[in-house]
Scaffold this motif. Structure first.
Motif, PDB file in Angstrom:
ATOM      1  N   ARG A   1      -3.728  -3.882  -9.407  1.00  0.00           N
ATOM      2  CA  ARG A   1      -5.125  -4.080  -8.986  1.00  0.00           C
ATOM      3  C   ARG A   1      -5.274  -3.868  -7.482  1.00  0.00           C
ATOM      4  NH1 ARG A   1      -5.848  -9.869 -10.952  1.00  0.00           N
ATOM      5  NH2 ARG A   1      -7.747  -9.819  -9.688  1.00  0.00           N
ATOM      6  N   LEU A   2      -4.315  -4.389  -6.718  1.00  0.00           N
ATOM      7  CA  LEU A   2      -4.392  -4.250  -5.269  1.00  0.00           C
ATOM      8  C   LEU A   2      -4.268  -2.786  -4.863  1.00  0.00           C
ATOM      9  CD1 LEU A   2      -2.842  -6.725  -2.753  1.00  0.00           C
ATOM     10  CD2 LEU A   2      -2.787  -4.283  -2.287  1.00  0.00           C
ATOM     11  N   CYS A   3      -3.331  -2.063  -5.494  1.00  0.00           N
ATOM     12  CA  CYS A   3      -3.149  -0.637  -5.178  1.00  0.00           C
ATOM     13  C   CYS A   3      -4.411   0.155  -5.506  1.00  0.00           C
ATOM     14  CB  CYS A   3      -1.957  -0.070  -5.951  1.00  0.00           C
ATOM     15  SG  CYS A   3      -0.348  -0.668  -5.390  1.00  0.00           S
ATOM     16  N   GLU A   4      -4.998  -0.136  -6.667  1.00  0.00           N
ATOM     17  CA  GLU A   4      -6.194   0.585  -7.080  1.00  0.00           C
ATOM     18  C   GLU A   4      -7.373   0.277  -6.164  1.00  0.00           C
ATOM     19  OE1 GLU A   4      -9.054   1.093 -11.053  1.00  0.00           O
ATOM     20  OE2 GLU A   4      -7.324  -0.245 -11.079  1.00  0.00           O
ATOM     21  N   LEU A   5      -7.506  -0.969  -5.779  1.00  0.00           N
ATOM     22  CA  LEU A   5      -8.643  -1.391  -4.960  1.00  0.00           C
ATOM     23  C   LEU A   5      -8.591  -0.809  -3.560  1.00  0.00           C
ATOM     24  CD1 LEU A   5     -11.164  -3.193  -5.049  1.00  0.00           C
ATOM     25  CD2 LEU A   5      -9.743  -5.093  -4.269  1.00  0.00           C
TER      26      LEU A   5
ATOM     27  N   LEU B   1       0.852   8.233  13.110  1.00  0.00           N
ATOM     28  CA  LEU B   1       1.256   7.122  12.245  1.00  0.00           C
ATOM     29  C   LEU B   1       0.720   7.324  10.835  1.00  0.00           C
ATOM     30  CD1 LEU B   1       2.463   4.285  11.778  1.00  0.00           C
ATOM     31  CD2 LEU B   1       0.286   3.335  12.599  1.00  0.00           C
ATOM     32  N   ARG B   2      -0.538   7.655  10.704  1.00  0.00           N
ATOM     33  CA  ARG B   2      -1.138   7.858   9.385  1.00  0.00           C
ATOM     34  C   ARG B   2      -0.514   9.035   8.640  1.00  0.00           C
ATOM     35  NH1 ARG B   2      -7.391   7.051  11.379  1.00  0.00           N
ATOM     36  NH2 ARG B   2      -7.680   4.863  10.710  1.00  0.00           N
ATOM     37  N   ALA B   3       0.095   9.961   9.382  1.00  0.00           N
ATOM     38  CA  ALA B   3       0.714  11.129   8.752  1.00  0.00           C
ATOM     39  C   ALA B   3       2.116  10.846   8.227  1.00  0.00           C
ATOM     40  CB  ALA B   3       0.767  12.287   9.756  1.00  0.00           C
ATOM     41  N   VAL B   4       2.691   9.674   8.557  1.00  0.00           N
ATOM     42  CA  VAL B   4       4.022   9.321   8.064  1.00  0.00           C
ATOM     43  C   VAL B   4       3.936   9.138   6.545  1.00  0.00           C
ATOM     44  CG1 VAL B   4       5.886   7.623   8.143  1.00  0.00           C
ATOM     45  CG2 VAL B   4       4.683   8.254  10.244  1.00  0.00           C
ATOM     46  N   PRO B   5       4.800   9.792   5.771  1.00  0.00           N
ATOM     47  CA  PRO B   5       4.690   9.731   4.303  1.00  0.00           C
ATOM     48  C   PRO B   5       4.746   8.327   3.716  1.00  0.00           C
ATOM     49  CG  PRO B   5       6.132  11.529   4.960  1.00  0.00           C
ATOM     50  CD  PRO B   5       5.834  10.747   6.198  1.00  0.00           C
ATOM     51  N   GLU B   6       5.658   7.485   4.220  1.00  0.00           N
ATOM     52  CA  GLU B   6       5.783   6.122   3.693  1.00  0.00           C
ATOM     53  C   GLU B   6       5.635   5.128   4.838  1.00  0.00           C
ATOM     54  OE1 GLU B   6       8.700   5.496   0.301  1.00  0.00           O
ATOM     55  OE2 GLU B   6       9.579   7.246   1.287  1.00  0.00           O
ATOM     56  N   ARG B   7       4.555   4.355   4.798  1.00  0.00           N
ATOM     57  CA  ARG B   7       4.249   3.400   5.861  1.00  0.00           C
ATOM     58  C   ARG B   7       4.300   2.006   5.248  1.00  0.00           C
ATOM     59  NH1 ARG B   7       0.733   7.133   5.245  1.00  0.00           N
ATOM     60  NH2 ARG B   7      -1.030   5.778   4.739  1.00  0.00           N
ATOM     61  N   ILE B   8       5.389   1.303   5.509  1.00  0.00           N
ATOM     62  CA  ILE B   8       5.695   0.043   4.833  1.00  0.00           C
ATOM     63  C   ILE B   8       5.306  -1.137   5.716  1.00  0.00           C
ATOM     64  CG2 ILE B   8       7.507  -1.331   3.748  1.00  0.00           C
ATOM     65  CD1 ILE B   8       9.093   1.329   3.451  1.00  0.00           C
ATOM     66  N   CYS B   9       4.328  -1.905   5.265  1.00  0.00           N
ATOM     67  CA  CYS B   9       3.920  -3.104   5.982  1.00  0.00           C
ATOM     68  C   CYS B   9       4.505  -4.325   5.300  1.00  0.00           C
ATOM     69  CB  CYS B   9       2.396  -3.218   6.031  1.00  0.00           C
ATOM     70  SG  CYS B   9       1.817  -4.754   6.804  1.00  0.00           S
ATOM     71  N   VAL B  10       5.158  -5.188   6.061  1.00  0.00           N
ATOM     72  CA  VAL B  10       5.692  -6.446   5.535  1.00  0.00           C
ATOM     73  C   VAL B  10       4.939  -7.591   6.204  1.00  0.00           C
ATOM     74  CG1 VAL B  10       7.985  -5.627   4.881  1.00  0.00           C
ATOM     75  CG2 VAL B  10       7.584  -6.295   7.244  1.00  0.00           C
ATOM     76  N   GLY B  11       4.264  -8.396   5.397  1.00  0.00           N
ATOM     77  CA  GLY B  11       3.517  -9.496   5.996  1.00  0.00           C
ATOM     78  C   GLY B  11       2.727 -10.281   4.969  1.00  0.00           C
ATOM     79  N   GLY B  12       2.490 -11.541   5.278  1.00  0.00           N
ATOM     80  CA  GLY B  12       1.712 -12.390   4.393  1.00  0.00           C
ATOM     81  C   GLY B  12       1.666 -13.803   4.930  1.00  0.00           C
ATOM     82  N   GLY B  13       1.094 -14.690   4.144  1.00  0.00           N
ATOM     83  CA  GLY B  13       0.993 -16.076   4.547  1.00  0.00           C
ATOM     84  C   GLY B  13      -0.440 -16.485   4.802  1.00  0.00           C
ATOM     85  N   PRO B  14      -0.656 -17.798   4.993  1.00  0.00           N
ATOM     86  CA  PRO B  14      -2.006 -18.316   5.199  1.00  0.00           C
ATOM     87  C   PRO B  14      -2.732 -17.631   6.349  1.00  0.00           C
ATOM     88  CG  PRO B  14      -0.436 -20.103   4.884  1.00  0.00           C
ATOM     89  CD  PRO B  14       0.370 -18.848   5.012  1.00  0.00           C
TER      90      PRO B  14
ATOM     91  N   ALA C   1       0.304 -15.442  -3.204  1.00  0.00           N
ATOM     92  CA  ALA C   1      -0.949 -16.091  -2.801  1.00  0.00           C
ATOM     93  C   ALA C   1      -1.772 -15.178  -1.905  1.00  0.00           C
ATOM     94  CB  ALA C   1      -0.644 -17.401  -2.083  1.00  0.00           C
ATOM     95  N   THR C   2      -1.117 -14.507  -0.968  1.00  0.00           N
ATOM     96  CA  THR C   2      -1.840 -13.581  -0.072  1.00  0.00           C
ATOM     97  C   THR C   2      -2.390 -12.411  -0.864  1.00  0.00           C
ATOM     98  OG1 THR C   2      -0.446 -14.220   1.804  1.00  0.00           O
ATOM     99  CG2 THR C   2      -1.633 -12.141   1.972  1.00  0.00           C
ATOM    100  N   ALA C   3      -1.593 -11.866  -1.788  1.00  0.00           N
ATOM    101  CA  ALA C   3      -2.051 -10.738  -2.598  1.00  0.00           C
ATOM    102  C   ALA C   3      -3.311 -11.097  -3.377  1.00  0.00           C
ATOM    103  CB  ALA C   3      -0.946 -10.284  -3.544  1.00  0.00           C
ATOM    104  N   ARG C   4      -3.346 -12.310  -3.949  1.00  0.00           N
ATOM    105  CA  ARG C   4      -4.543 -12.748  -4.687  1.00  0.00           C
ATOM    106  C   ARG C   4      -5.746 -12.832  -3.752  1.00  0.00           C
ATOM    107  NH1 ARG C   4      -0.895 -16.145  -7.412  1.00  0.00           N
ATOM    108  NH2 ARG C   4      -1.360 -17.836  -5.965  1.00  0.00           N
ATOM    109  N   ASP C   5      -5.530 -13.381  -2.551  1.00  0.00           N
ATOM    110  CA  ASP C   5      -6.627 -13.512  -1.600  1.00  0.00           C
ATOM    111  C   ASP C   5      -7.139 -12.131  -1.159  1.00  0.00           C
ATOM    112  OD1 ASP C   5      -6.499 -16.239  -1.723  1.00  0.00           O
ATOM    113  OD2 ASP C   5      -5.348 -16.487   0.142  1.00  0.00           O
ATOM    114  N   VAL C   6      -6.225 -11.179  -0.995  1.00  0.00           N
ATOM    115  CA  VAL C   6      -6.614  -9.826  -0.589  1.00  0.00           C
ATOM    116  C   VAL C   6      -7.475  -9.196  -1.692  1.00  0.00           C
ATOM    117  CG1 VAL C   6      -5.774  -7.494  -0.119  1.00  0.00           C
ATOM    118  CG2 VAL C   6      -4.648  -9.443   0.930  1.00  0.00           C
ATOM    119  N   VAL C   7      -7.061  -9.338  -2.934  1.00  0.00           N
ATOM    120  CA  VAL C   7      -7.798  -8.760  -4.060  1.00  0.00           C
ATOM    121  C   VAL C   7      -9.133  -9.469  -4.258  1.00  0.00           C
ATOM    122  CG1 VAL C   7      -7.815  -8.530  -6.581  1.00  0.00           C
ATOM    123  CG2 VAL C   7      -5.787  -7.865  -5.279  1.00  0.00           C
ATOM    124  N   ASN C   8      -9.138 -10.784  -4.221  1.00  0.00           N
ATOM    125  CA  ASN C   8     -10.361 -11.545  -4.486  1.00  0.00           C
ATOM    126  C   ASN C   8     -11.406 -11.341  -3.390  1.00  0.00           C
ATOM    127  OD1 ASN C   8      -9.259 -12.547  -6.833  1.00  0.00           O
ATOM    128  ND2 ASN C   8      -8.498 -14.427  -5.871  1.00  0.00           N
ATOM    129  N   GLY C   9     -10.953 -11.013  -2.198  1.00  0.00           N
ATOM    130  CA  GLY C   9     -11.903 -10.767  -1.109  1.00  0.00           C
ATOM    131  C   GLY C   9     -12.370  -9.341  -1.033  1.00  0.00           C
TER     132      GLY C   9
END
Length: 330
Positions: free
Chosen positions: A85-89, A285-298, A321-329
Motif C-alpha cells: 500500500r505504501l509503495c502504491e500510494l 541524487l534523483r537520478a541514482v537508480p536505488e535511493r535507500i532511506c532508513v528512518g522511522g520513529g515517533p 508504526a511509522t509505516a502505518r502513520d505514513v499510509v494513513n496520512g
C-alpha cells in the motif's frame, strides 16, 4: 480391483510399537515427531520402522484430518500488505518494514540493522554507493557483515562537519567502507561554508569537481530522514543553528534528507542556507537508480511523506508504526 490405501506401502521393516502416549494413532505419532520434535522424515522412518514415503503419507494425512494446522503468521501478511500500500500510494519501488518488537532497544539501531540486511541483499560487486549521515545510517554501517568487496566504492554525499562526530558524514562513509573492505572516498570540504562565494570557489577546485563527477555514477545512495519538529539532529548534531532551521519551517518545510529540505506535499524548500551548503545536486541524487532511506520513529511520518513525494527515495526501510502513520496520512 480394490483401491489401495495411500498409507499402505511396500515397507520391508517391521513396524515399531506405537508409544502408549499416542494410543493407536500412528498419524499423531509421526506428526509429533516431525512438527514438535523437529525430526527429519528419514529419522522418523527409522523410528517407526517404515519407509520415508510412508512417513510423507502419514504427515499428509495429519494435515488432511486436522491433526496439524499450518498457517502463515498474520503479522507478516499485514506487513506485506502495508508495504504494498505504501509503495502504491507514494510511487516507490520497495518498502521494508521492521516488525513491532517488545524489546527496549533503540529504534534507530533496529531500523539500521534491517537496512544493513537490505543493502547486503541488493549489493553488486561494482557498486558506487553514495552515503549521507545520521544515527540510523551509522547504525546500518555497524550492522553490516564484514565482507570483501574491493571493487565497491563508498563515496560521501555531503560535506563534513566536525560537530557531528558521533554520526558524521566522514564516520558513516568510512565505517561502511571498512565493513565491506571497499574503497572509501571522502569529500574533503566542509558541509556548510560562510558564504555563497566561498562555496563557488570550493566547487571549482579540481579535487572537489572530481568527487562530484564520481557521485554522478552512483548506483545506490543511503541516507536518513530528519523531522523539523521538536528536537532535531540538524541542531543537536551541530549541522546548523535553530534559527536556520526556523527559516525553513517558516517556509513550510517539514523534513530534511540527503541535503535537502521539503514540504509535506513534496516541494523542495530553499533558503540562503542552500547557497552555502555543499552536497550532491538534487537532480543527480534523483537520478541514482536505488535511493535507500532508513528512518522511522515517533514524529517522522510527516517528514517521510514529504520526502517520498519529493522523489528523494526509491526504497524505504522503516518500522511498522511509522509505516502505518505514513499510509494513513496519505
Amino acid at each position: 480391483m480394490p483401491r489401495k490405501d495411500p498409507l499402505e506401502t511396500n515397507d520391508l521393516k517391521p513396524r515399531r510399537p506405537i508409544p502408549a502416549a499416542f494410543g493407536t494413532d500412528e498419524v499423531f505419532w509421526a506428526a509429533w515427531l516431525y512438527y514438535e520434535q523437529g525430526q527429519k522424515q528419514d529419522q522418523i522412518a527409522d523410528q517407526l520402522g517404515i519407509s520415508r514415503a510412508s512417513v510423507f503419507n502419514l504427515l499428509q494425512k495429519a494435515r488432511d484430518e486436522g491433526v496439524v494446522n499450518i498457517s502463515i503468521d498474520p503479522s507478516r501478511i499485514a506487513r506485506a500488505d502495508l508495504s504494498l500500500r505504501l509503495c502504491e500510494l507514494y510511487g516507490i519501488d520497495e518498502c521494508f518494514i521492521l516488525p513491532e518488537r517488545k524489546d527496549a532497544g533503540a529504534l534507530h539501531r533496529q531500523i539500521g540493522h534491517l537496512g544493513a540486511r537490505v543493502l547486503e541483499s541488493r549489493m553488486s560487486s561494482d557498486d558506487i554507493i553514495g552515503v549521507a549521515w545520521g544515527r540510523t545510517v551509522l547504525a546500518l554501517s555497524q550492522h553490516l557483515n564484514t565482507v570483501n568487496q574491493p571493487n565497491v566504492t563508498i563515496a560521501q554525499i555531503t560535506g563534513s562537519s566536525a560537530a557531528t562526530f558521533d554520526f558524521s558524514p566522514v564516520l558513516c562513509t568510512s565505517n561502511l567502507a571498512a565493513r565491506l573492505l571497499a574503497r572509501c572516498v571522502n569529500l574533503h570540504a566542509p558541509g556548510v561554508v560562510s558564504s555563497p562565494h566561498v562555496k563557488e570557489i570550493l566547487m571549482a577546485e579540481p579535487a572537489i569537481c572530481e568527487h562530484f563527477a564520481l557521485l554522478e555514477h552512483c548506483s545506490k545512495a543511503v541516507f536518513g530522514v530528519t523531522q523539523l519538529t521538536g528536537e532535531t539532529l540538524l541542531v543537536t548534531g551541530g549541522f546548523m543553528s535553530q534559527a536556520e532551521v526556523e527559516v525553513y519551517r517558516d517556509l513550510g518545510a517539514v523534513g530534511f534528507a540527503s541535503g535537502y529540505f521539503f514540504a509535506e506535499d513534496g516541494r523542495i524548500i530553499r533558503s540562503e542556507f542552500d547557497d552555502r551548503h555543499i552536497t550532491m545536486p538534487l537532480d543527480n541524487l534523483r537520478a541514482v537508480p536505488e535511493r535507500i532511506c532508513v528512518g522511522g520513529g515517533p514524529g517522522k511520518a510527516v517528514a517521510i511523506r514529504g520526502m517520498l513525494r519529493a522523489g528523494i527515495a526509491s526504497v524505504l526501510v522503516t518500522d511498522a508504526a511509522t509505516a502505518r502513520d505514513v499510509v494513513n496520512g496519505g
